[in-house]
Each structure stands twice: as structure tokens, then as C-alpha cells.
Motif scaffolding. Structure first.
Motif, PDB file in Angstrom:
ATOM      1  N   THR A  37       0.826  -1.213   0.000  1.00  0.00           N
ATOM      2  CA  THR A  37       0.000   0.000   0.000  1.00  0.00           C
ATOM      3  C   THR A  37       0.861   1.264   0.000  1.00  0.00           C
ATOM      4  O   THR A  37       0.492   2.276  -0.604  1.00  0.00           O
ATOM      5  CB  THR A  37      -0.964   0.013   1.205  1.00  0.00           C
ATOM      6  OG1 THR A  37      -0.224  -0.125   2.424  1.00  0.00           O
ATOM      7  CG2 THR A  37      -1.983  -1.114   1.089  1.00  0.00           C
ATOM      8  N   ALA A  38       2.034   1.222   0.659  1.00  0.00           N
ATOM      9  CA  ALA A  38       2.946   2.366   0.605  1.00  0.00           C
ATOM     10  C   ALA A  38       3.479   2.557  -0.812  1.00  0.00           C
ATOM     11  O   ALA A  38       3.586   3.683  -1.309  1.00  0.00           O
ATOM     12  CB  ALA A  38       4.102   2.164   1.582  1.00  0.00           C
ATOM     13  N   LEU A  39       3.807   1.439  -1.470  1.00  0.00           N
ATOM     14  CA  LEU A  39       4.272   1.506  -2.855  1.00  0.00           C
ATOM     15  C   LEU A  39       3.181   2.075  -3.761  1.00  0.00           C
ATOM     16  O   LEU A  39       3.452   2.884  -4.654  1.00  0.00           O
ATOM     17  CB  LEU A  39       4.686   0.122  -3.336  1.00  0.00           C
ATOM     18  CG  LEU A  39       5.172   0.013  -4.787  1.00  0.00           C
ATOM     19  CD1 LEU A  39       6.426   0.856  -4.989  1.00  0.00           C
ATOM     20  CD2 LEU A  39       5.445  -1.441  -5.149  1.00  0.00           C
ATOM     21  N   ALA A  40       1.935   1.666  -3.502  1.00  0.00           N
ATOM     22  CA  ALA A  40       0.815   2.188  -4.285  1.00  0.00           C
ATOM     23  C   ALA A  40       0.689   3.690  -4.102  1.00  0.00           C
ATOM     24  O   ALA A  40       0.510   4.445  -5.068  1.00  0.00           O
ATOM     25  CB  ALA A  40      -0.480   1.485  -3.879  1.00  0.00           C
ATOM     26  N   GLY A  41       0.779   4.167  -2.850  1.00  0.00           N
ATOM     27  CA  GLY A  41       0.691   5.604  -2.597  1.00  0.00           C
ATOM     28  C   GLY A  41       1.791   6.370  -3.290  1.00  0.00           C
ATOM     29  O   GLY A  41       1.565   7.451  -3.847  1.00  0.00           O
ATOM     30  N   LEU A  42       3.002   5.809  -3.289  1.00  0.00           N
ATOM     31  CA  LEU A  42       4.128   6.460  -3.947  1.00  0.00           C
ATOM     32  C   LEU A  42       3.952   6.471  -5.466  1.00  0.00           C
ATOM     33  O   LEU A  42       4.217   7.472  -6.121  1.00  0.00           O
ATOM     34  CB  LEU A  42       5.421   5.727  -3.552  1.00  0.00           C
ATOM     35  CG  LEU A  42       6.750   6.390  -3.881  1.00  0.00           C
ATOM     36  CD1 LEU A  42       7.830   5.911  -2.906  1.00  0.00           C
ATOM     37  CD2 LEU A  42       7.203   6.072  -5.296  1.00  0.00           C
ATOM     38  N   GLY A 117      13.856  10.000   6.839  1.00  0.00           N
ATOM     39  CA  GLY A 117      14.037  11.444   6.820  1.00  0.00           C
ATOM     40  C   GLY A 117      15.213  11.862   5.960  1.00  0.00           C
ATOM     41  O   GLY A 117      15.150  12.868   5.248  1.00  0.00           O
ATOM     42  N   LEU A 118      16.294  11.076   5.999  1.00  0.00           N
ATOM     43  CA  LEU A 118      17.477  11.401   5.205  1.00  0.00           C
ATOM     44  C   LEU A 118      17.286  11.092   3.723  1.00  0.00           C
ATOM     45  O   LEU A 118      17.755  11.829   2.864  1.00  0.00           O
ATOM     46  CB  LEU A 118      18.692  10.619   5.740  1.00  0.00           C
ATOM     47  CG  LEU A 118      19.211  11.048   7.118  1.00  0.00           C
ATOM     48  CD1 LEU A 118      20.251  10.061   7.616  1.00  0.00           C
ATOM     49  CD2 LEU A 118      19.777  12.459   7.054  1.00  0.00           C
ATOM     50  N   SER A 119      16.590   9.999   3.429  1.00  0.00           N
ATOM     51  CA  SER A 119      16.454   9.583   2.027  1.00  0.00           C
ATOM     52  C   SER A 119      15.281  10.247   1.323  1.00  0.00           C
ATOM     53  O   SER A 119      15.332  10.476   0.107  1.00  0.00           O
ATOM     54  CB  SER A 119      16.291   8.065   1.946  1.00  0.00           C
ATOM     55  OG  SER A 119      15.107   7.650   2.617  1.00  0.00           O
ATOM     56  N   ALA A 120      14.226  10.592   2.043  1.00  0.00           N
ATOM     57  CA  ALA A 120      13.036  11.183   1.413  1.00  0.00           C
ATOM     58  C   ALA A 120      12.865  12.628   1.878  1.00  0.00           C
ATOM     59  O   ALA A 120      13.418  13.556   1.289  1.00  0.00           O
ATOM     60  CB  ALA A 120      11.798  10.344   1.734  1.00  0.00           C
ATOM     61  N   ASN A 121      12.088  12.823   2.943  1.00  0.00           N
ATOM     62  CA  ASN A 121      11.885  14.183   3.459  1.00  0.00           C
ATOM     63  C   ASN A 121      11.387  14.109   4.904  1.00  0.00           C
ATOM     64  O   ASN A 121      10.887  13.063   5.349  1.00  0.00           O
ATOM     65  CB  ASN A 121      10.891  14.960   2.580  1.00  0.00           C
ATOM     66  CG  ASN A 121       9.549  14.258   2.456  1.00  0.00           C
ATOM     67  OD1 ASN A 121       8.789  14.187   3.415  1.00  0.00           O
ATOM     68  ND2 ASN A 121       9.272  13.731   1.270  1.00  0.00           N
ATOM     69  N   PRO A 122      11.531  15.191   5.666  1.00  0.00           N
ATOM     70  CA  PRO A 122      11.148  15.184   7.086  1.00  0.00           C
ATOM     71  C   PRO A 122       9.671  14.881   7.316  1.00  0.00           C
ATOM     72  O   PRO A 122       9.307  14.265   8.323  1.00  0.00           O
ATOM     73  CB  PRO A 122      11.507  16.596   7.560  1.00  0.00           C
ATOM     74  CG  PRO A 122      12.558  17.054   6.617  1.00  0.00           C
ATOM     75  CD  PRO A 122      12.204  16.449   5.293  1.00  0.00           C
ATOM     76  N   MET A 123       8.803  15.312   6.409  1.00  0.00           N
ATOM     77  CA  MET A 123       7.371  15.073   6.575  1.00  0.00           C
ATOM     78  C   MET A 123       7.061  13.581   6.535  1.00  0.00           C
ATOM     79  O   MET A 123       6.283  13.070   7.348  1.00  0.00           O
ATOM     80  CB  MET A 123       6.600  15.803   5.470  1.00  0.00           C
ATOM     81  CG  MET A 123       5.096  15.620   5.534  1.00  0.00           C
ATOM     82  SD  MET A 123       4.373  16.416   6.987  1.00  0.00           S
ATOM     83  CE  MET A 123       2.635  16.072   6.709  1.00  0.00           C
ATOM     84  N   ALA A 124       7.667  12.870   5.594  1.00  0.00           N
ATOM     85  CA  ALA A 124       7.454  11.429   5.503  1.00  0.00           C
ATOM     86  C   ALA A 124       7.972  10.735   6.753  1.00  0.00           C
ATOM     87  O   ALA A 124       7.337   9.812   7.279  1.00  0.00           O
ATOM     88  CB  ALA A 124       8.136  10.871   4.256  1.00  0.00           C
ATOM     89  N   VAL A 168       6.271  10.799   0.524  1.00  0.00           N
ATOM     90  CA  VAL A 168       7.632  10.587   0.034  1.00  0.00           C
ATOM     91  C   VAL A 168       7.797  11.262  -1.328  1.00  0.00           C
ATOM     92  O   VAL A 168       8.813  11.897  -1.614  1.00  0.00           O
ATOM     93  CB  VAL A 168       7.959   9.075  -0.073  1.00  0.00           C
ATOM     94  CG1 VAL A 168       9.210   8.842  -0.924  1.00  0.00           C
ATOM     95  CG2 VAL A 168       8.156   8.478   1.310  1.00  0.00           C
ATOM     96  N   ALA A 169       6.777  11.117  -2.176  1.00  0.00           N
ATOM     97  CA  ALA A 169       6.854  11.671  -3.532  1.00  0.00           C
ATOM     98  C   ALA A 169       6.574  13.167  -3.579  1.00  0.00           C
ATOM     99  O   ALA A 169       7.259  13.907  -4.296  1.00  0.00           O
ATOM    100  CB  ALA A 169       5.867  10.937  -4.439  1.00  0.00           C
ATOM    101  N   THR A 170       5.601  13.631  -2.816  1.00  0.00           N
ATOM    102  CA  THR A 170       5.138  15.012  -2.958  1.00  0.00           C
ATOM    103  C   THR A 170       5.600  15.950  -1.856  1.00  0.00           C
ATOM    104  O   THR A 170       5.617  17.169  -2.045  1.00  0.00           O
ATOM    105  CB  THR A 170       3.603  15.053  -2.998  1.00  0.00           C
ATOM    106  OG1 THR A 170       3.086  14.643  -1.711  1.00  0.00           O
ATOM    107  CG2 THR A 170       3.055  14.133  -4.081  1.00  0.00           C
ATOM    108  N   GLY A 171       5.910  15.401  -0.690  1.00  0.00           N
ATOM    109  CA  GLY A 171       6.304  16.235   0.443  1.00  0.00           C
ATOM    110  C   GLY A 171       5.155  16.790   1.240  1.00  0.00           C
ATOM    111  O   GLY A 171       5.362  17.512   2.211  1.00  0.00           O
TER     112      GLY A 171
END
Length: 317
Positions: A37-42, A117-124, A168-171
Motif C-alpha cells: 500500500t505504501a508503494l501504491a501511494g508512492l 528522513g534522510l532519504s526522502a523528506n522530514p514530513m514522511a 515521500v513523492a510530494t512532500g
């Protein structure tokens, strides 16, 4: 949590844990649903993500899910020990101590949040941290033993992964991410209540106030139908959102027609009928609920793939 952790630690010392025991500690079946489901969201998100970043992000989300599972097994060892479905889990079976399960869960929680947080963004990363906290503390330590609404409210923990993938994709969080969250959130009660219906007295013996224990199976069957009808309305509504389309609509029509029919069959049954046929309808509805969620998210991914390829199946969609 009971005082059984000391006993479990002693028992675990008599039997050396294997790699498979530590892997089981992470609840791999639950983890697989989280990953999907996380992959689907991304994938559904409108912002392209580099494949390496996507792979790393999904890995860290999976580790976070595993951390939640380990913390759940640590805290719920006393409950798991008296339930037939969970008695062979590593901690109640004495293959891993409660303290070891706790340490694995805490360590993986910190690792997964920091790395996301390091690989994607702080929000994720913040959303993943909240998800782990919600499942381990709000649901496992509080709601599960406190209220028959444990699954209803606690279902939020399992509904966050597609939202994390989207972030992860949009922030940021959007309506589309909230719709994917809602699909899992409303799906969770009928899914778990179907399990509770055919698990008979497991939850009662464990002292867990599942709806079947506190209000009876008849009320549970009615609630399964109510949530299934809400779920069908939500799924059909998603078809007309920015992430929906004709593929999702066709999928939702078929799956929800079957799911509502299954819920109606459960609602019409009584315990004499259910017991006489070995709760086959309840087990069938539970299995169907797994395919239900998988195919809906697969349809969302298909819609996103078609959109990126510039394929239009129905004019105006």
C-alpha cells in the motif's frame, strides 16, 4: 503488559532464537501489506520519484512496520500466549525474550525514521514516526485492552502507509492521500471482525474487549454490514476522484457488489447456522477482504500507469 516478560526471558534462554524467529517478530504478512500500500501511494502520486529513492523509502517504511510488529509482540505477549492463533509467536513460545523484542522494536523504529528522513523528506519521516507510535502505544498499549472500538480507531495505524508513500513523492498530504487512508481505515473493522467471528472464544479468553466479546456476534455481524456499505460508497466515490478512473470504477463495482453480498450473508446468519458449517462463510469473507484491498490498490496503480502512458479508455476521464 503483564509480568510474564521475566518468565519469557527465562524460557527463551533454554532455546536459542533463529533468524526466522526474529523475522517472524516483524510480522512479515502485515509488513507485506504495508509495503504494497505504501508503494501504491508512492506510485499513484503525481510526482515522479527516482527508482533508487523509491526503493530506499519503501525499505525504510517496511522496517518501520516491522518495528511496530516487534513492539506489539513485546507488549502483547501475555495475550498472545492464551490465543490459539498467536501462541506460536516467538515471544509467547519462548524463542525470543520480551526484552529482546522490545529492543529490536525500539532500535528499528529509530533507524527507519532517521533513514526515511534522510532519504526522502522530514514530513514522511514524521508521519512514519507517528504511525509507529500510534500502533505501538495508542492501539497496542491502550485501545486494544480498553474498548470494543479498538479496531475502529486503531485501524488508522494500518491506513497510514499509502499516505506516507504519497508524502515521500510530494512532500505533503493531499485529498488523494486522505482517500487512500480512508479506504484502509473503513476496511479494517469488517476485516478484523470477520476474523473475530470465526476465532470464537480466543479474544474472550485473552480478555480483549473485541466487539464479539462485549456486544455479541449478532451485533458484530450488523456492524460488519454497516461498515461494508460505507466502504462500498467510499470506494465508488474514489473512482471519480483525481486518482480514480474507469479501471478503478469497474474494479470497485465488482468487488464491492461481492463484498456487500458477503456481508449480507453474514448478517442473516445466526450462531447455530455459523457453528454448524464451521464458520465457513465468515472465513470466506475474511479471505475475500484481503483480495478486496489488494485489488483496489492495484487498480489505483493501473490508473496511474495508464495516465502516465497517455492512454484514455473512456472519453472525458
Amino acid at each position: 503488559m503483564s509480568d510474564t516478560s521475566t518468565i519469557q526471558g527465562t524460557a527463551a534462554g533454554a532455546q536459542e532464537a533463529q533468524f526466522g524467529d526474529y523475522f517472524a517478530l516483524l510480522k512479515p504478512r502485515v509488513m507485506s501489506l504495508v509495503v504494497f500500500t505504501a508503494l501504491a501511494g508512492l506510485f499513484v502520486a503525481p510526482v515522479a520519484v527516482h527508482p533508487l529513492l523509491a526503493a530506499a523509502s519503501i525499505l525504510f517504511i517496511a522496517i518501520g512496520a516491522g518495528a511496530s510488529g516487534a513492539l506489539n509482540m513485546w507488549w502483547d505477549a501475555d495475550i498472545d500466549a492464551v490465543m490459539k492463533r498467536t501462541a506460536r509467536r516467538p515471544v509467547p513460545a519462548g524463542r525470543i525474550s520480551g526484552e529482546a523484542a522490545r529492543d529490536v522494536g525500539l532500535g528499528l523504529s529509530i533507524l527507519s525514521v532517521m533513514m526515511l528522513g534522510l532519504s526522502a523528506n522530514p514530513m514522511a519521516a514524521a508521519l512514519l514516526a507517528f504511525t509507529i507510535f500510534f500502533y505501538a502505544v495508542i492501539y497496542t498499549m491502550w485501545l486494544k485492552r480498553a474498548t470494543p472500538q479498538n479496531i475502529v480507531i486503531g485501524g488508522a495505524a494500518g491506513a497510514f502507509p499509502p499516505m506516507i508513500g504519497w508524502v515521500v513523492a510530494t512532500g505533503h498530504v493531499s485529498l488523494e492521500a486522505a482517500l487512500m487512508f480512508a479506504l484502509i481505515f473503513i476496511w479494517t473493522p469488517p476485516h478484523f471482525w470477520a476474523l473475530a467471528l470465526f476465532m470464537k472464544d480466543d479474544y474472550s479468553k485473552a480478555g480483549v474487549p473485541m466487539l464479539t466479546v462485549t456486544h455479541g456476534r449478532r451485533v458484530t455481524r450488523r456492524q460488519v454490514l454497516v461498515y461494508t456499505l460505507l466502504l462500498a460508497a467510499l470506494a465508488l466515490g474514489i473512482a471519480f476522484s483525481a486518482i480514480g478512473g474507469p479501471v478503478f470504477l469497474a474494479t470497485a463495482l465488482v468487488l464491492n457488489a461481492r463484498f456487500v453480498l458477503g456481508a449480507l450473508r453474514l448478517w442473516r446468519r445466526d450462531e447455530v447456522q455459523a457453528g454448524a458449517d464451521g464458520y465457513r462463510a465468515e472465513k470466506r469473507f475474511f479471505r475475500q477482504s484481503l483480495y478486496y484491498l489488494f485489488l483496489h490498490f492495484l487498480a489505483l496503480m493501473a490508473e496511474a500507469g495508464l495516465d502516465r502512458a497517455g492512454v484514455t479508455l473512456v472519453e472525458g476521464w
